[in-house]
Motif scaffolding. Structure first.
Motif, PDB file in Angstrom:
ATOM      1  N   ASP A 177       0.820  -1.216   0.000  1.00 44.76           N
ATOM      2  CA  ASP A 177       0.000   0.000   0.000  1.00 44.76           C
ATOM      3  C   ASP A 177       0.855   1.268   0.000  1.00 44.76           C
ATOM      4  N   VAL A 178       2.128   1.161   0.379  1.00 50.39           N
ATOM      5  CA  VAL A 178       3.054   2.291   0.312  1.00 50.39           C
ATOM      6  C   VAL A 178       4.332   1.830  -0.381  1.00 50.39           C
ATOM      7  N   VAL A 179       5.056   2.772  -0.964  1.00 51.90           N
ATOM      8  CA  VAL A 179       6.307   2.445  -1.637  1.00 51.90           C
ATOM      9  C   VAL A 179       7.353   2.109  -0.579  1.00 51.90           C
TER      10      VAL A 179
ATOM     11  N   THR B  30       6.611  -2.514  -6.390  1.00 53.77           N
ATOM     12  CA  THR B  30       6.665  -1.958  -7.734  1.00 53.77           C
ATOM     13  C   THR B  30       5.788  -0.717  -7.713  1.00 53.77           C
ATOM     14  N   VAL B  31       6.311   0.367  -8.257  1.00 50.08           N
ATOM     15  CA  VAL B  31       5.574   1.623  -8.244  1.00 50.08           C
ATOM     16  C   VAL B  31       5.458   2.181  -9.662  1.00 50.08           C
ATOM     17  N   ALA B  32       4.245   2.580 -10.008  1.00 48.14           N
ATOM     18  CA  ALA B  32       3.995   3.270 -11.275  1.00 48.14           C
ATOM     19  C   ALA B  32       3.879   4.752 -10.938  1.00 48.14           C
TER      20      ALA B  32
ATOM     21  N   ALA C 235       0.419   4.163  -8.762  1.00 49.78           N
ATOM     22  CA  ALA C 235       0.023   2.867  -8.192  1.00 49.78           C
ATOM     23  C   ALA C 235       1.210   2.225  -7.502  1.00 49.78           C
ATOM     24  N   VAL C 236       0.911   1.413  -6.494  1.00 48.06           N
ATOM     25  CA  VAL C 236       1.939   0.687  -5.748  1.00 48.06           C
ATOM     26  C   VAL C 236       1.457  -0.750  -5.571  1.00 48.06           C
TER      27      VAL C 236
END
Length: 160
Positions: A83-85, A90-92, A149-150
């Motif tokens: 829910d968090v980086v 993986t983060v968009a 998104a994460v």
């Protein structure tokens, strides 16, 4: 007296061969990263068992020492909630108007061309702790990064 007459051999003027540098900080790895390190250690051990000239054997042994050290010091991190980086996500995001997707992994697993960056990289540090929808400063600019998104990286290395 000339140096040529005093020198014992030609190797005297060559640059010394140093150990491979160990990245500073903790050796955090994903489950995939730990498996890759183990595979590299096994591969190097197999190569060393085969006949090589002295220089090649020395280089292989140096590489093996590096990877064995990385294997011993590896801290396999738990799979995050996503829910968090954080490490293992993986983060968009949008940076400079361009969409990008990156996974935050350990130093030895990092491959920027494949979308894998080390958790210690400046961009990764800027993204840490962010949630989808946040705007983050980066490169001296406010709101330079928009997190879209994460998701957690699955143990096999794929985003969930």
């Amino acid at each position: 007296m000339s140096v040529a007459f005093r020198r014992e051999g030609d190797d005297e003027h060559l640059e010394p061969k140093f150990e491979l540098p160990i990245p500073p900080g903790p050796n955090r790895v994903t489950a995939r990263g730990a498996a890759l390190i183990g595979a590299r250690v096994a591969e190097l051990a197999t190569q060393i068992a085969q006949p090589h000239d002295e220089a090649a054997l020395t280089a292989l042994k140096r590489d093996l020492r590096y990877w064995q050290t990385r294997q011993i010091t590896a801290e396999v991190m738990p799979v995050p909630a996503g829910d968090v980086v954080e490490f293992g996500t993986t983060v968009a995001f949008r940076l400079g108007g361009k969409m990008r997707t990156l996974s935050l992994v350990g130093d030895d697993e990092a491959d920027p061309a494949a979308g894998l960056i080390a958790f210690s990289a400046p961009l990764a540090r800027a993204l840490m702790g962010a949630e989808a929808g946040e705007l983050l400063p980066f490169g001296g600019k406010d709101e330079a990064i928009e997190v879209l998104a994460v998701a957690a990286i699955a143990p096999d290395g794929a985003p969930r």
